[in-house]
Scaffold this motif. Structure first.
Motif, PDB file in Angstrom:
ATOM      1  N   ASN A 122       0.854  -1.179   0.000  1.00  0.00           N
ATOM      2  CA  ASN A 122       0.000   0.000   0.000  1.00  0.00           C
ATOM      3  C   ASN A 122       0.896   1.237   0.000  1.00  0.00           C
ATOM      4  OD1 ASN A 122       0.472   0.839   2.969  1.00  0.00           O
ATOM      5  ND2 ASN A 122      -0.240  -1.291   3.163  1.00  0.00           N
ATOM      6  N   ARG A 123       0.330   2.364  -0.375  1.00  0.00           N
ATOM      7  CA  ARG A 123       1.180   3.544  -0.585  1.00  0.00           C
ATOM      8  C   ARG A 123       1.834   4.046   0.697  1.00  0.00           C
ATOM      9  NH1 ARG A 123      -4.009   6.386  -1.674  1.00  0.00           N
ATOM     10  NH2 ARG A 123      -4.459   7.825   0.043  1.00  0.00           N
ATOM     11  N   ILE A 124       1.216   3.809   1.852  1.00  0.00           N
ATOM     12  CA  ILE A 124       1.810   4.257   3.113  1.00  0.00           C
ATOM     13  C   ILE A 124       3.077   3.457   3.421  1.00  0.00           C
ATOM     14  CG2 ILE A 124       1.459   4.373   5.610  1.00  0.00           C
ATOM     15  CD1 ILE A 124      -1.479   4.999   5.049  1.00  0.00           C
ATOM     16  N   LYS A 125       2.974   2.145   3.303  1.00  0.00           N
ATOM     17  CA  LYS A 125       4.126   1.300   3.611  1.00  0.00           C
ATOM     18  C   LYS A 125       5.222   1.449   2.545  1.00  0.00           C
ATOM     19  CE  LYS A 125       5.364  -1.530   6.883  1.00  0.00           C
ATOM     20  NZ  LYS A 125       5.419  -1.062   8.280  1.00  0.00           N
ATOM     21  N   ILE A 129      -9.437   3.889   4.293  1.00  0.00           N
ATOM     22  CA  ILE A 129     -10.256   3.199   3.301  1.00  0.00           C
ATOM     23  C   ILE A 129      -9.767   3.517   1.892  1.00  0.00           C
ATOM     24  CG2 ILE A 129     -12.561   3.137   2.249  1.00  0.00           C
ATOM     25  CD1 ILE A 129     -13.750   3.246   5.037  1.00  0.00           C
ATOM     26  N   ASP A 130      -9.443   4.778   1.632  1.00  0.00           N
ATOM     27  CA  ASP A 130      -8.944   5.176   0.311  1.00  0.00           C
ATOM     28  C   ASP A 130      -7.609   4.500  -0.011  1.00  0.00           C
ATOM     29  OD1 ASP A 130     -11.121   6.765  -0.187  1.00  0.00           O
ATOM     30  OD2 ASP A 130     -10.155   8.625   0.463  1.00  0.00           O
ATOM     31  N   VAL A 131      -6.743   4.362   0.995  1.00  0.00           N
ATOM     32  CA  VAL A 131      -5.452   3.679   0.798  1.00  0.00           C
ATOM     33  C   VAL A 131      -5.690   2.234   0.377  1.00  0.00           C
ATOM     34  CG1 VAL A 131      -3.404   2.792   2.002  1.00  0.00           C
ATOM     35  CG2 VAL A 131      -4.134   5.162   2.348  1.00  0.00           C
ATOM     36  N   ILE A 177     -14.513  -2.943   4.158  1.00  0.00           N
ATOM     37  CA  ILE A 177     -15.404  -1.946   3.552  1.00  0.00           C
ATOM     38  C   ILE A 177     -14.843  -1.490   2.214  1.00  0.00           C
ATOM     39  CG2 ILE A 177     -16.276   0.427   3.771  1.00  0.00           C
ATOM     40  CD1 ILE A 177     -16.508  -0.113   6.808  1.00  0.00           C
ATOM     41  N   ALA A 178     -13.531  -1.231   2.163  1.00  0.00           N
ATOM     42  CA  ALA A 178     -12.886  -0.800   0.921  1.00  0.00           C
ATOM     43  C   ALA A 178     -13.063  -1.848  -0.168  1.00  0.00           C
ATOM     44  CB  ALA A 178     -11.405  -0.539   1.166  1.00  0.00           C
ATOM     45  N   ALA A 179     -12.888  -3.112   0.183  1.00  0.00           N
ATOM     46  CA  ALA A 179     -13.038  -4.191  -0.797  1.00  0.00           C
ATOM     47  C   ALA A 179     -14.462  -4.254  -1.329  1.00  0.00           C
ATOM     48  CB  ALA A 179     -12.650  -5.519  -0.163  1.00  0.00           C
ATOM     49  N   LYS A 180     -15.443  -4.193  -0.423  1.00  0.00           N
ATOM     50  CA  LYS A 180     -16.845  -4.289  -0.828  1.00  0.00           C
ATOM     51  C   LYS A 180     -17.275  -3.101  -1.689  1.00  0.00           C
ATOM     52  CE  LYS A 180     -17.899  -8.170   1.170  1.00  0.00           C
ATOM     53  NZ  LYS A 180     -18.374  -9.340   0.392  1.00  0.00           N
ATOM     54  N   GLU A 181     -16.649  -1.939  -1.477  1.00  0.00           N
ATOM     55  CA  GLU A 181     -17.008  -0.752  -2.251  1.00  0.00           C
ATOM     56  C   GLU A 181     -16.203  -0.631  -3.543  1.00  0.00           C
ATOM     57  OE1 GLU A 181     -18.565   2.117   1.418  1.00  0.00           O
ATOM     58  OE2 GLU A 181     -16.665   2.577   0.431  1.00  0.00           O
ATOM     59  N   THR A 182     -15.230  -1.520  -3.750  1.00  0.00           N
ATOM     60  CA  THR A 182     -14.377  -1.451  -4.935  1.00  0.00           C
ATOM     61  C   THR A 182     -14.676  -2.547  -5.945  1.00  0.00           C
ATOM     62  OG1 THR A 182     -12.595  -0.506  -3.593  1.00  0.00           O
ATOM     63  CG2 THR A 182     -11.959  -1.418  -5.722  1.00  0.00           C
ATOM     64  N   CYS A 183     -14.998  -3.747  -5.468  1.00  0.00           N
ATOM     65  CA  CYS A 183     -15.166  -4.883  -6.384  1.00  0.00           C
ATOM     66  C   CYS A 183     -16.138  -5.889  -5.789  1.00  0.00           C
ATOM     67  CB  CYS A 183     -13.811  -5.546  -6.641  1.00  0.00           C
ATOM     68  SG  CYS A 183     -13.090  -6.319  -5.161  1.00  0.00           S
ATOM     69  N   ASP A 184     -16.384  -6.960  -6.535  1.00  0.00           N
ATOM     70  CA  ASP A 184     -17.269  -8.015  -6.037  1.00  0.00           C
ATOM     71  C   ASP A 184     -16.520  -9.335  -5.836  1.00  0.00           C
ATOM     72  OD1 ASP A 184     -16.801  -8.674  -8.659  1.00  0.00           O
ATOM     73  OD2 ASP A 184     -18.914  -8.740  -9.270  1.00  0.00           O
ATOM     74  N   LEU A 185     -15.188  -9.261  -5.685  1.00  0.00           N
ATOM     75  CA  LEU A 185     -14.414 -10.465  -5.426  1.00  0.00           C
ATOM     76  C   LEU A 185     -14.676 -10.974  -4.010  1.00  0.00           C
ATOM     77  CD1 LEU A 185     -10.878  -9.635  -6.922  1.00  0.00           C
ATOM     78  CD2 LEU A 185     -12.755 -10.889  -7.986  1.00  0.00           C
TER      79      LEU A 185
END
Length: 512
Positions: free
Chosen positions: A8-11, A65-67, A99-107
């Motif tokens: 992720n961009r932070i790490k 969540i955005d990250v 939450i991020a996953a559920k709002e980004t894709c359906d995997l």
């Protein structure tokens, strides 16, 4: 698992690679898919960022969540078949990733937490609380990875199984780590012992198995050798009702001990509290929370509705502060849909919504919100016309809302029906109608019930005596919980005594 564990961009910023987050994630998934061929699915792997969330740290929840969304999108673009959120020490951060996953894709999304030797995460979350919270939030499988060997993970898996209606994951280390003479890390469990111990993990209820730190292909071969002929546990819908905070879960059924929902954190009629909230202070709120928990409240209602403040801002602040102060699950109480959603989004557990009625605008917005965030809700039998005119209309409203809730995938175990108490001074049959509603909900619908007690005695002398008598009748008729002040000794003792007389499990010790 694609080796995207900390991509992720932070790490990545720690290595000056934050601008390459897209290329790294997509590239590592591509390499993994090439290696797997048609023999295996490839999971995009996510974990914690290393930054602490507010109010402990400086990271904002939505920023986190955005990250995660950024990394998830690149994993999806790279062709990942599913997502795994693993080695999570914070339930709050695990929720953000889910939450991020559920709002980004359906995997499909798997989530595994890491527990210390005391059975809790670094942030104090036990296995059951983590499991039920993430299960209700929409994870496709939940479990534990890292931290211990399989022998120390058995109890964790067993505790999850009791509440599980989704597959349970177990991915332990090769035993406990220590340092070798040359400063390297070694583990105290060889492949054969690991394989044998994993049989106990399957017996405990895990259905998705793997190895974490210290394991290699030989460990996995022994795992397969020892468990491949075993029959996996069947995933069953348990029908258990539960609410959770970040550190505690309460479970209950229709015949469980009576529960008190502490009502005091509400500024209505409390001038000192109103003044504190206008000044942005939380001292009285936290005092009320701690006192109610000490007095036996199982759930705390949080209401910030008053003029002169930003209700949403104060609700979010109250959720953060009260969640840190007490372990009691919370009930989110607001007349505004957006405030309820804002609170549910950042609440680190499974909350209760107060409430959803047949008022069209609220029902159509709040039912999908309850489903999205995995919340239970209080069903308030009101409609756009107002109060029901009689018992039959009340029952009709209750059934209509239950039917609509089921369309969104909510179940009867997600619902607590409000008996809707009128005042006895205006309607001599008010108590009888509420008792009939409670009895109908338990016996005919098999749904839990709640009521506010104080309205029954409005305008009458010695109100506590009426409220107490009414409560004992309601408990006998099947009332699950009530919104009340747990500091009212007569009321609480009468409720506990009622459970004792009805011979409910654990009621004797609680009364004593």
């Amino acid at each position: 698992y694609a080796p995207t564990f900390t991509c992720n961009r932070i790490k990545l910023k720690e290595y000056g690679l934050e601008k390459e987050v897209k290329e790294i994630n997509k590239g590592l998934v591509a390499i993994s898919k090439e290696a797997a061929g048609k023999k295996a699915y490839v999971a995009g792997n996510l974990t914690m960022t290393g930054e602490q969330l507010k109010p402990i740290g400086s990271m904002d929840f939505e920023t986190l969540i955005d990250v995660y969304k950024e990394q998830i999108q690149y994993l999806v673009d790279g062709g990942a078949d599913l997502l795994v959120v693993e080695t999570m020490m914070s339930l709050m951060e695990a929720r953000a990733a889910l939450i991020a996953a559920k709002e980004t894709c359906d995997l499909p999304v798997f989530v595994t937490m890491t527990f210390e030797e005391d059975g809790k995460t670094l942030y104090g979350t036990d296995a059951v609380t983590a499991f039920v919270t993430l299960q209700q939030l929409g994870a496709d499988a939940v479990g534990a990875n890292c931290s211990t060997g399989p022998d120390k993970m058995v109890e964790i898996i067993e505790s999850m199984r009791e509440f599980g209606s989704i597959p349970i994951i177990s991915k332990p280390n090769a035993g406990m780590p220590s340092l070798s003479e040359d400063g390297g890390t070694i583990y105290d469990m060889d492949p054969k012992e690991f394989g044998r111990e994993m049989k106990k993990i399957v017996e405990a209820g895990a259905t998705i198995l793997g190895g974490c730190c210290g394991t290699d292909p030989e460990y996995i071969r022994e795992l397969v050798k020892n468990t491949s002929s075993m029959k996996p546990s069947q995933v069953e819908e348990k029908g258990i009702r539960f609410l959770s905070s970040e550190r505690h879960t309460i479970s209950f059924g229709l015949d469980s001990k009576f529960l008190i929902v502490g009502e005091r954190i509400n500024p209505t009629g409390k001038k000192k509290l109103q003044q504190e909230l206008k000044e942005g202070k939380m001292e009285m709120v936290l005092d009320m929370a701690a006192e109610q928990e000490e007095k036996g409240a199982a759930i705390l209602d949080i209401n910030m509705g008053m003029n002169g403040i930003d209700e949403k801002e104060m609700m979010i602040k109250a959720i953060y502060e009260v969640s840190r102060c007490v372990s009691t699950p919370l009930c989110i109480d607001s007349s505004h849909v957006d405030i309820i959603e804002a609170a549910l989004r950042i609440y680190p557990g499974r909350a209760l919504i107060n409430s959803i009625s047949l008022e069209k605008d609220k029902m159509e917005h709040l039912l999908p919100i309850a489903k999205k965030y995995g919340a239970m809700f209080i069903l308030l039998p009101l409609s756009d016309k107002g109060l029901p005119e009689n018992l039959n209309e009340k029952i009709e409203i209750i059934n209509t809302i239950i039917y609509e809730a089921q369309k969104y995938g909510l179940t009867k175990e997600d619902i607590v029906v409000d008996g809707l108490v009128a005042t006895i001074g205006a309607n001599p049959n008010a108590a009888r109608e509420t008792l009939e509603t409670i009895r109908y909900c338990k016996e005919q619908l098999q749904v839990a019930t709640i009521t506010g007690l104080s309205n029954i005695s409005f305008g009458l002398p010695d109100r506590i005596s009426i409220n107490t008598a009414f409560l004992t009748m309601a408990v006998q008729n099947g009332l699950t919980m009530a919104i009340a002040n747990p500091s009212q000794d007569l009321l609480v003792k009468a409720a506990f005594a009622s459970d004792l007389l009805l011979n409910k499990t654990g009621a004797d010790i609680r009364y004593i």
